[in-house]
Design an enzyme around this catalytic site. Structure first.
Site, PDB file in Angstrom:
ATOM      1  N   TYR A  60      -6.343  -2.703 -61.571  1.00 39.26           N
ATOM      2  CA  TYR A  60      -7.080  -3.938 -61.105  1.00 39.26           C
ATOM      3  C   TYR A  60      -6.302  -5.233 -61.160  1.00 39.26           C
ATOM      4  O   TYR A  60      -6.141  -5.979 -60.302  1.00 39.26           O
ATOM      5  CB  TYR A  60      -8.382  -3.837 -61.725  1.00 39.26           C
ATOM      6  CG  TYR A  60      -9.352  -5.129 -61.258  1.00 39.26           C
ATOM      7  CD1 TYR A  60      -9.860  -5.043 -60.195  1.00 39.26           C
ATOM      8  CD2 TYR A  60      -9.642  -5.928 -62.310  1.00 39.26           C
ATOM      9  CE1 TYR A  60     -10.674  -6.617 -59.716  1.00 39.26           C
ATOM     10  CE2 TYR A  60     -10.215  -7.129 -62.042  1.00 39.26           C
ATOM     11  CZ  TYR A  60     -10.880  -7.341 -60.631  1.00 39.26           C
ATOM     12  OH  TYR A  60     -11.622  -8.422 -60.378  1.00 39.26           O
ATOM     13  N   SER A  69      -9.150 -13.307 -59.822  1.00 41.38           N
ATOM     14  CA  SER A  69      -9.964 -12.915 -61.037  1.00 41.38           C
ATOM     15  C   SER A  69      -9.019 -13.536 -62.174  1.00 41.38           C
ATOM     16  O   SER A  69      -7.988 -13.784 -62.091  1.00 41.38           O
ATOM     17  CB  SER A  69     -10.034 -11.569 -61.226  1.00 41.38           C
ATOM     18  OG  SER A  69     -10.323 -10.998 -62.247  1.00 41.38           O
TER      19      SER A  69
END
Length: 250
Positions: A148, A135
């Site tokens: 995250y 990501s």
């Protein structure tokens, strides 16, 4: 170059980015094992050229057994795509260890276990590709999502180290780093952001849209196109890279 006869394995392959990559690989001739936690979801989307296999990437014994079974049935995994992941934000001071460990077990431990179990078979062949779906949060800190971001940074570190470990051999290790992609995850996060920030769902979704530099959500096909490049001909010199798919530098 075609992918005829090559076995690919994709975790989180029943939805979103994973399913888009699976369809792309099948179209190029590969046989794809798609995994996820729910067998019924996988079977609903599996097409000719795909095999559905329920597997929880957080469970080491299960990953070991299931990947061994897939290799025995369809040959060494030459395209390994650790994609399964959680994408939930939470302020650091509200993050308990249960939340932290579940995120790490899924996003980072799961990627490591999947790659580890695919590697022995891959190394017995003369070609292999590992493409981790990370990501943009793996390249920059994301406010309100320390857990995250840490898990995705860890994934990129893992991939970079593996690229060095097998340097000069016919196997490459790369990460895809999308911004906000138009998937079920964005839909779920829209509701979560709305509730946490006390704003409308439209405003919450607009926050994610505007976070991408080109001011729109990325499509899953744009991400799968990057994966197609990495498994395509003349991609052997692309190794250890974190490929940004975010509409512009972030």
């Amino acid at each position: 170059m075609t992918l005829n006869g090559k076995h690919a394995l994709i975790t989180g392959g029943g939805t979103g980015i994973g399913l888009a990559i699976a369809k792309m690989l099948v179209a190029q001739g590969a046989h794809v094992t798609i995994t996820g936690r729910r067998q019924e979801v996988l079977e609903e989307v599996a097409t000719e050229g795909m095999t559905a296999m329920a597997m929880d990437v957080r469970n080491e014994d299960e990953v070991v057994a299931k990947i061994a079974s897939a290799v025995a049935a369809r040959g060494p995994v030459q395209i390994c795509i650790p994609n399964a992941g959680l994408a939930t934000g939470k302020a650091a001071h509200k993050t308990d260890m249960t939340f932290w460990r579940d995120m790490m077990a899924t996003n980072l431990d799961g990627a490591f276990l999947t790659i580890r179990e695919c590697l022995p078979g891959m190394l017995s062949t003369d070609w292999g590709r590992v493409i981790a779906v990370s990501s943009m949060a793996g390249l920059k800190g994301l406010p309100g999502a320390a857990c995250y971001s840490a898990s995705k940074h860890g994934m990129i570190g893992l991939i970079r180290s593996l690229s060095e470990e097998y340097m000069g051999k016919p196997y490459t290790f790369n990460s895809l780093c999308p911004g906000y992609v138009d998937t079920e995850i964005v839909s779920r996060n829209t509701q979560s952001i709305s509730e946490r920030a006390g704003i409308s769902t439209d405003a919450a979704r607009d926050m994610m849209v505007k976070a991408n530099r080109h001011k729109r959500l990325i499509t899953v096909d744009e991400v799968s196109a990057a994966a197609a490049w990495l498994v395509g001909p003349d991609s052997g010199s692309i190794n250890g890279q974190s490929i940004e798919i975010a509409g512009g530098m972030m």
